[in-house]
Design a protein around this motif. Structure first.
Motif, PDB file in Angstrom:
ATOM      1  N   ARG A  88       0.787  -1.049   0.123  1.00 12.45           N
ATOM      2  CA  ARG A  88       0.165   0.005   0.047  1.00 12.45           C
ATOM      3  C   ARG A  88       0.789   1.278   0.043  1.00 12.45           C
ATOM      4  NH1 ARG A  88      -5.786  -0.454   2.490  1.00 12.45           N
ATOM      5  NH2 ARG A  88      -6.214  -2.523   2.499  1.00 12.45           N
ATOM      6  N   VAL A  89       0.285   2.225  -0.246  1.00  9.56           N
ATOM      7  CA  VAL A  89       0.853   3.724  -0.482  1.00  9.56           C
ATOM      8  C   VAL A  89      -0.096   4.721   0.424  1.00  9.56           C
ATOM      9  CG1 VAL A  89       1.444   5.607  -1.867  1.00  9.56           C
ATOM     10  CG2 VAL A  89       2.032   3.479  -2.662  1.00  9.56           C
ATOM     11  N   SER A  90       0.498   5.356   1.282  1.00  9.87           N
ATOM     12  CA  SER A  90      -0.051   6.122   2.218  1.00  9.87           C
ATOM     13  C   SER A  90      -0.194   7.726   1.661  1.00  9.87           C
ATOM     14  CB  SER A  90       0.355   6.292   3.434  1.00  9.87           C
ATOM     15  OG  SER A  90       0.214   5.027   4.140  1.00  9.87           O
ATOM     16  N   THR A  91      -1.334   8.286   1.612  1.00  6.82           N
ATOM     17  CA  THR A  91      -1.482   9.603   0.950  1.00  6.82           C
ATOM     18  C   THR A  91      -2.065  10.460   2.076  1.00  6.82           C
ATOM     19  OG1 THR A  91      -1.357   9.106  -1.155  1.00  6.82           O
ATOM     20  CG2 THR A  91      -2.115  11.060  -0.821  1.00  6.82           C
ATOM     21  N   GLU A  92      -1.610  11.759   2.269  1.00  2.00           N
ATOM     22  CA  GLU A  92      -2.237  12.603   3.591  1.00  2.00           C
ATOM     23  C   GLU A  92      -3.298  13.430   3.113  1.00  2.00           C
ATOM     24  OE1 GLU A  92      -0.332  13.990   7.440  1.00  2.00           O
ATOM     25  OE2 GLU A  92       0.968  12.865   5.971  1.00  2.00           O
ATOM     26  N   VAL A  93      -4.261  13.676   3.848  1.00  4.64           N
ATOM     27  CA  VAL A  93      -5.214  14.707   3.772  1.00  4.64           C
ATOM     28  C   VAL A  93      -4.586  15.911   4.198  1.00  4.64           C
ATOM     29  CG1 VAL A  93      -7.351  15.632   4.592  1.00  4.64           C
ATOM     30  CG2 VAL A  93      -7.410  12.976   3.913  1.00  4.64           C
ATOM     31  N   ASP A  94      -4.748  17.197   3.317  1.00  2.00           N
ATOM     32  CA  ASP A  94      -4.475  18.340   3.771  1.00  2.00           C
ATOM     33  C   ASP A  94      -4.372  18.713   5.218  1.00  2.00           C
ATOM     34  OD1 ASP A  94      -5.768  18.029   1.242  1.00  2.00           O
ATOM     35  OD2 ASP A  94      -5.462  20.010   0.611  1.00  2.00           O
ATOM     36  N   ALA A  95      -3.288  19.273   5.929  1.00  2.00           N
ATOM     37  CA  ALA A  95      -3.277  19.438   7.121  1.00  2.00           C
ATOM     38  C   ALA A  95      -4.405  20.492   7.688  1.00  2.00           C
ATOM     39  CB  ALA A  95      -1.618  20.054   7.593  1.00  2.00           C
TER      40      ALA A  95
END
Length: 313
Positions: A88-95
């Motif tokens: 899997r690859v993790s991608t961040e929601v805007d801080a």
């Protein structure tokens, strides 16, 4: 004897804490995790110039060109990583959405949709959310929709308990940033066995295993290989390329430090009032959570400034 990295892989899933495509190809991690700081660094490399140019051309005509190009760049990098790693690859929601449950849910859906457009299914993606109370509630809603979350900026057992209650697929308890805080406060360094960051992850791991919690524990934010070795056996560890290289070069023995125990009982859920009180009483967790959100936001703003410069060129 096998390297410590190979020995670690026998007991822990190794995740690369980088957006550097060449490093990922060389080190062969199971998963990849990114954050705004890593995305900004990756996008700024000469190897990504063609990717940046395509993103600017594609997003220039959008209603919000800066936001659209940022999404194309971030998810595009994630899709490239997904083509290299088997997991899997993790991608961040805007801080800036860290205290906005509705906004976080909407943004997570947009990220998943963008991955789908690039041919990457949601089963390959983890949505990263800050472990605020609002982020936890967003995770709970997304889990019900079949969107798995990686809860980041996690510094306390209270946060870990809340994430487990919400059905988080994975948590990323930070090690090095906790150690940094206590080193500054006490004016000294710590060996692995007395390291407060290591102790925090061990406490969370033990709580999860004793209570039969399925959420994956992935130690993160390491300052040295000693911290990593002290957590050998943790479900997953996300490690920078530099530290992965050091482990690969070390052929000494590596003992398992964490062992799962038989589950005893269902955990008591944590209520909002208890969560907020526990965070209030934990100065380190409160300060490092707020600092992490600010720093991720600062790098997101730098990425937006880079995009504006390219649009104006």
């Amino acid at each position: 004897m096998a390297s410590k990295l190979d020995q670690l892989r026998e007991m822990t899933v190794v995740v690369a804490d980088t957006g550097d495509l060449e490093a990922v190809r060389r080190l062969r991690p199971q998963d990849c995790t990114t954050n705004p700081s890593l995305v900004l660094k990756a996008i700024g490399s000469p190897a990504m110039e063609e990717h940046v140019a395509r993103a600017v051309a594609e997003g220039r005509a959008a209603e919000d060109p800066v936001g659209r190009i940022a999404t194309i760049l971030t998810v595009g990098l994630g899709a490239e990583l997904a083509g290299i790693v088997p997991g899997r690859v993790s991608t961040e929601v805007d801080a800036r959405l860290s205290f906005d449950t509705e906004g976080s849910v909407r943004r997570a859906r947009e990220i998943v949709d963008e991955y789908a457009r690039l041919g990457v299914g949601r089963e390959r993606v983890l949505i990263k959310l800050a472990s605020t109370w609002e982020g936890v509630r967003a995770c709970e809603r997304l889990a019900r929709e079949g969107i798995d979350c990686n809860m980041t900026l996690l510094f306390s057992l209270a946060q870990a308990r809340a994430c487990a209650d919400a059905g988080a697929w994975l948590i990323s308890p930070f090690v090095g940033r906790i150690t940094d805080w206590y080193s500054k406060k006490e004016g000294r360094s710590f060996g692995p066995e007395e390291d407060p960051g290591v102790a925090s992850v061990r406490r969370i791991y033990d709580h999860y295993k004793r209570h039969g919690i399925a959420t994956v524990v992935m130690g993160a934010s390491f300052r040295n290989t000693g911290q990593i070795e002290a957590l050998a056996g943790c479900d997953r560890l996300t490690i920078s390329p530099d530290l992965l290289d050091r482990l690969a070069a070390d052929e000494g023995p590596l003992a398992r430090a964490l062992e799962p125990v038989a589950a005893e009982a269902e955990p008591e859920p944590i209520a909002e009032a208890e969560f907020r009180w526990e965070m209030n009483e934990d100065a380190m967790a409160t300060e490092k959570l707020a600092e992490g959100i600010r720093n991720f936001h600062a790098d997101a703003l730098k990425l937006e400034a880079l995009i504006r410069d390219r649009l104006a060129a």
